[in-house]
Design an enzyme around this catalytic site. Structure first.
Site, short mmCIF file in Angstrom:
data_model
loop_
_atom_site.label_atom_id
_atom_site.label_comp_id
_atom_site.label_asym_id
_atom_site.label_seq_id
_atom_site.Cartn_x
_atom_site.Cartn_y
_atom_site.Cartn_z
N GLY A 75 55.94 27.05 81.31
CA GLY A 75 55.89 26.77 82.71
C GLY A 75 57.22 27.47 83.16
O GLY A 75 57.07 28.08 84.27
N THR A 76 58.27 27.62 82.54
CA THR A 76 59.30 28.35 83.00
C THR A 76 59.00 29.66 83.19
O THR A 76 59.40 30.42 84.34
CB THR A 76 60.46 28.32 81.81
OG1 THR A 76 60.72 26.90 81.76
CG2 THR A 76 61.87 28.95 82.42
N ASN A 158 60.34 16.48 88.94
CA ASN A 158 60.32 16.16 87.38
C ASN A 158 61.18 14.77 87.38
O ASN A 158 60.92 14.19 86.07
CB ASN A 158 60.52 17.13 86.59
CG ASN A 158 61.81 18.17 87.05
OD1 ASN A 158 61.85 18.52 88.15
ND2 ASN A 158 62.76 17.88 86.32
N GLN A 186 54.57 19.37 86.58
CA GLN A 186 54.48 17.81 86.31
C GLN A 186 52.97 17.35 86.85
O GLN A 186 52.93 16.10 86.54
CB GLN A 186 55.53 17.05 86.95
CG GLN A 186 56.84 17.20 86.37
CD GLN A 186 57.00 16.80 84.84
OE1 GLN A 186 56.19 15.81 84.52
NE2 GLN A 186 57.88 17.25 84.25
N SER A 206 52.14 24.16 82.55
CA SER A 206 52.64 24.06 81.35
C SER A 206 51.69 23.22 80.28
O SER A 206 51.78 22.06 80.85
CB SER A 206 54.07 23.78 81.29
OG SER A 206 54.43 23.96 79.83
N HIS A 208 52.09 21.64 77.60
CA HIS A 208 52.70 20.57 76.86
C HIS A 208 52.90 19.17 77.40
O HIS A 208 53.29 18.32 77.26
CB HIS A 208 53.88 21.03 76.07
CG HIS A 208 55.20 21.52 76.75
ND1 HIS A 208 56.10 20.26 77.00
CD2 HIS A 208 55.55 22.36 77.55
CE1 HIS A 208 57.34 20.50 77.61
NE2 HIS A 208 56.93 21.82 78.26
N THR A 244 51.01 40.80 73.13
CA THR A 244 49.97 40.20 72.40
C THR A 244 49.47 38.73 72.65
O THR A 244 50.48 37.73 72.87
CB THR A 244 49.99 40.29 70.79
OG1 THR A 244 50.27 41.87 70.73
CG2 THR A 244 48.77 40.07 69.86
N CYS A 332 76.24 14.68 80.55
CA CYS A 332 77.40 14.04 79.89
C CYS A 332 78.20 15.49 79.10
O CYS A 332 78.76 15.30 78.14
CB CYS A 332 77.26 13.24 79.09
SG CYS A 332 78.87 12.21 79.10
N1 PLP Z 1 58.96 22.91 86.07
C1 PLP Z 1 59.09 21.75 86.03
C2 PLP Z 1 58.82 20.76 87.19
C3 PLP Z 1 59.27 20.79 84.85
O1 PLP Z 1 59.31 19.67 84.62
C4 PLP Z 1 59.28 21.93 83.47
C5 PLP Z 1 59.67 21.11 82.38
O2 PLP Z 1 60.11 19.91 82.24
C6 PLP Z 1 59.24 23.25 83.56
C7 PLP Z 1 59.10 23.50 85.11
C8 PLP Z 1 59.27 24.05 82.61
O3 PLP Z 1 58.16 23.95 81.86
P1 PLP Z 1 58.48 24.52 80.26
O4 PLP Z 1 59.03 23.48 79.68
O5 PLP Z 1 56.78 24.77 80.14
O6 PLP Z 1 59.21 25.92 80.47
#
Ligand code: PLP
Length: 393
Positions: A75-76, A158, A186, A206, A208, A244, A332
């Site tokens: 997702g990132t 999130n 999310q 994403s 997962h 790839t 923290c």
């Molecule tokens: N964006 C949101 C709103 C998320 O909650 C997250 C992961 O927690 C991400 C992006 C990033 O996704 P990834 O873990 O697949 O890089």
């Protein structure tokens, strides 16, 4: 925690276990259909077929064309490609220099835009959110300038689960000819992902987060949206994401998305009922606690709170000792409690924003888990407030 005790997982927003059917579907692609999708021979073509079928499955869920789907590493990466890709394309064609977002985006968006500001000289406007974490579409409209090239507002937050008025923002962006990106990471399992209904031009997912494997994501990019690739290399994914292709995990992502979307209404109703019981119980049994995020416009699986007089990480660790896995937006890292940046942007004072607690439900959640949490949580909070970490209990 007693050895025999089952752990309770209330952190589905962090990640989810992979569905057994998804593991099974991925299996052949590790060893039998292991080909490189760029190879012209039959083993390569078999892998390519798996990839293209997965692309069609995802496109059907999103109501878009298969060639508008780009598979990425997470997702990132999808967020990075959308934001940097659009900003760089605008820079290349000298179309504009202004980007709009909110202060409560995930770091995948927030940090990318910050880098575009700092290193590449883009102007970034942060449109404030209200006490529920909601952004006003009209405020987005007012922030638009003649040189605005991109708006990025997440579908759901999130930490607090608030659902943004994506559709309304999309309409405003469309009317002004500005690319609109939403981070839907999310939302894969619980919300509609119809990009036409949502009026989005770019959407990140994403696997997962919806019972698929880690390390694979999707970026939807509407035809006509200019993207400069942020990775340079070969021509994979039509040159927009060279490297790839991870066929096995892409096959897994597509099936996980299809399965999640097929059962999303039933599953959302099931977890929302459990979530409502959890929220009502916490508000009733714990003094000095607030629900964070919007009371109704929120993800069905999300229960989030600010707890006065308790630090989020301390609470998380105390609950972990009781076999309950949750998360917090307060860190923290420096030895001192850091307030959640999301709660801070929503106007919560520091003494509340350090006590962020997020519990996110999912397939693993059963009614008896809620009963246990409602038994344990008030006790743990009470103990922490009395300054006893409860390690010997
Ligand atoms: N964006 C949101 C709103 C998320 O909650 C997250 C992961 O927690 C991400 C992006 C990033 O996704 P990834 O873990 O697949 O890089």
């Amino acid at each position: 925690m007693a050895q025999h005790q089952r752990r309770i997982y209330l952190d589905h927003a962090a990640t989810t276990p992979v569905d057994a059917r998804v593991i099974e579907a991925m299996q052949p692609y590790w060893s039998e259909q292991f080909g490189n999708t760029s190879s012209i021979h039959s083993i390569g073509r078999e892998a390519l077929q798996g990839l293209e079928e997965a692309r069609q499955t995802v496109a059907a869920v999103l109501h878009c064309q298969p060639n508008e789907i780009i598979f990425t590493g997470c997702g990132t990466e999808s967020d990075n490609l959308a934001l940097r890709g659009v900003a760089w394309a605008a820079r290349q064609s000298k179309r504009g220099n202004h980007l709009i977002t909110t202060p409560i985006e995930h770091h995948a968006v927030g940090e990318t835009l910050e880098q575009l500001r700092e290193l590449h000289g883009f102007d970034v406007t942060l449109v404030e959110v209200d006490e529920y974490g909601l952004v006003d579409p009209d405020a987005i409209g007012r922030a638009i300038r003649s040189d605005t090239v991109l708006i990025s507002v997440m579908y759901a937050n999130n930490e607090v689960g608030t659902l943004q008025p994506v559709r309304e923002i999309g309409q405003i962006a469309r009317a002004r000819g500005i690319a609109f990106h939403t981070d839907a990471v999310q939302c894969g399992g619980s919300m509609t992902l119809d990009v036409n209904q949502l009026h989005v031009d770019l959407l990140a997912l994403s696997a997962h987060k919806f019972y698929g494997p880690k390390g694979v994501g999707v970026l939807y990019a509407r035809h006509g949206v200019d993207l400069v690739s942020t990775l340079t290399g070969g021509g994979h994914e039509r040159g927009r994401r060279p490297g790839t292709v991870n066929v096995a995990e892409i096959v897994g992502l597509a099936l996980a998305l299809k399965l999640s979307q097929e059962r999303r209404e039933i599953e959302s109703a099931r977890v929302a009922a459990l979530r409502d019981r959890l929220v009502a119980g916490v508000l009733e049994q714990v003094p000095d606690v607030r629900l964070t995020g919007h009371p109704t416009r929120r993800l069905s699986n999300s229960a989030s709170f600010a707890i006065h007089g308790v630090e989020g990480e301390t609470l998380l660790m105390a609950l972990d000792l009781e076999g309950i896995c949750v998360s917090t937006g307060s860190a923290c890292t420096t030895g001192e409690a850091e307030p959640s940046f999301v709660l801070t942007a929503m106007g919560l004072p520091r003494d509340w924003a350090v006590g962020s607690l997020r519990m996110t439900l999912g397939h693993l959640t059963q009614p008896e888990d809620i009963t246990t949490v409602l038994d344990v949580l008030p006790r743990v909070i009470d103990r922490l407030r009395k300054n006893d970490l409860g390690l010997s209990d």
